[in-house]
Design an enzyme around this catalytic site. Sequence first.
Site, PDB file in Angstrom:
ATOM      1  N   SER A   7       0.848  -1.195   0.000  1.00 59.69           N
ATOM      2  CA  SER A   7       0.000   0.000   0.000  1.00 59.69           C
ATOM      3  C   SER A   7       0.881   1.241   0.000  1.00 59.69           C
ATOM      4  CB  SER A   7      -0.894   0.009   1.238  1.00 59.69           C
ATOM      5  OG  SER A   7      -1.349   1.329   1.467  1.00 59.69           O
ATOM      6  N   HIS A  32      -1.245  -1.336  -4.272  1.00 59.94           N
ATOM      7  CA  HIS A  32      -2.500  -0.999  -3.596  1.00 59.94           C
ATOM      8  C   HIS A  32      -2.551   0.514  -3.350  1.00 59.94           C
ATOM      9  CE1 HIS A  32      -5.999  -1.954  -1.034  1.00 59.94           C
ATOM     10  NE2 HIS A  32      -5.548  -1.001  -0.228  1.00 59.94           N
ATOM     11  N   ASP A  34      -4.686   3.643  -1.820  1.00 63.37           N
ATOM     12  CA  ASP A  34      -5.750   4.007  -0.891  1.00 63.37           C
ATOM     13  C   ASP A  34      -6.250   5.422  -1.144  1.00 63.37           C
ATOM     14  OD1 ASP A  34      -6.005   1.683   0.839  1.00 63.37           O
ATOM     15  OD2 ASP A  34      -3.928   2.093   1.399  1.00 63.37           O
ATOM     16  N   MET A  36      -8.848   8.264   0.010  1.00 65.07           N
ATOM     17  CA  MET A  36      -9.680   8.659   1.158  1.00 65.07           C
ATOM     18  C   MET A  36     -10.184  10.081   0.978  1.00 65.07           C
ATOM     19  SD  MET A  36      -7.386   7.137   4.254  1.00 65.07           S
ATOM     20  CE  MET A  36      -6.570   5.548   4.121  1.00 65.07           C
ATOM     21  N   HIS A  65      -8.417   1.234  -3.966  1.00 65.81           N
ATOM     22  CA  HIS A  65      -9.339   1.022  -2.853  1.00 65.81           C
ATOM     23  C   HIS A  65      -9.991   2.355  -2.498  1.00 65.81           C
ATOM     24  CE1 HIS A  65      -9.561  -0.161   1.740  1.00 65.81           C
ATOM     25  NE2 HIS A  65     -10.755  -0.031   1.186  1.00 65.81           N
ATOM     26  N   MET A  67     -12.080   4.611  -0.446  1.00 66.49           N
ATOM     27  CA  MET A  67     -12.712   4.828   0.851  1.00 66.49           C
ATOM     28  C   MET A  67     -13.355   6.201   0.779  1.00 66.49           C
ATOM     29  SD  MET A  67      -9.622   3.196   3.036  1.00 66.49           S
ATOM     30  CE  MET A  67      -8.564   3.341   1.613  1.00 66.49           C
ATOM     31  N   MET A 136     -11.536  -5.681   5.393  1.00 72.51           N
ATOM     32  CA  MET A 136     -10.703  -4.764   6.177  1.00 72.51           C
ATOM     33  C   MET A 136     -10.433  -5.394   7.546  1.00 72.51           C
ATOM     34  SD  MET A 136      -9.991  -2.154   4.353  1.00 72.51           S
ATOM     35  CE  MET A 136      -8.995  -1.436   5.669  1.00 72.51           C
ATOM     36  N   ASP A 174      -6.747  -6.416   4.155  1.00 69.53           N
ATOM     37  CA  ASP A 174      -6.094  -5.115   4.221  1.00 69.53           C
ATOM     38  C   ASP A 174      -6.116  -4.564   5.638  1.00 69.53           C
ATOM     39  OD1 ASP A 174      -5.147  -2.565   3.690  1.00 69.53           O
ATOM     40  OD2 ASP A 174      -6.871  -1.939   2.481  1.00 69.53           O
TER      41      ASP A 174
END
Length: 219
Positions: A7, A32, A34, A36, A65, A67, A136, A174
């Site tokens: 990540s 990966h 992330d 957000m 991913h 979020m 998660m 994750d």
Amino acid sequence: MKMIAPSILSADGGRLSQEIQAVEKAGADWIHVDVMDGQFVPNITMGPAIISAVRKATKLPFDVHLMIKNPENYIGAFADAGADYITVHVEAASHLHRTLGLIRKAGKKAGVSLNPATPLCLVEEILPEIDLLLIMSVNPGFGGQKFIESSLAKIKKAADMIAGLTQKPLLEVDGGVNLQNISSIAGAGADVLVAGAAVFGTPDYAQTITALKAAANRA
Ligand code: DX5
Ligand code: ZN
């Protein structure tokens, strides 16, 4: 073979492209990413512009991913930025089936993620139609958190649900994955292991990824 997806949340943000190339060279299978929004989770990271800029650094699959709230509004932007897998949270997408359709229509692999407190029954009906289930094992928002032990039972349960399907999604885990617990997590049925701090917090990425893979595949 179990896969390792570092990540980049824990990478050196000022040298993202070099960090991506370094983990590719070190044996990473996926990258990966992330995303957000400061709404769905209490942190803000990167958007499509940064992803598009660093996409050129590698040919490895980009595992994005999301979020973010209302992910349906941004599927096109992340697809154009170069995502290969786009994963949305079941808690954040009010019309999950439609959102997954948008991901597929954009020619991308569709993933669904569950927070630690969200039960697996929420994805039971959609499971045969997705490419990736992301469990998660920490509350999303930050790297470097401790693995929530009860996630192991949930991973086993998810793996059992998947085993009964003709078209099987990959099972990804994750949060808080490290050299000490990766063997039990992989043994519980995870196919793809995300690791942020456990990779980028170490000086020798190749040594770390080799050790993580060895432990995961010993499971
Ligand atoms: C948490 C993120 C994770 C995180 C994992 O919200 O979704 O991908 O970066 O980091 P570690 O492996 O450090 O827990
Ligand atoms: Zn993640």
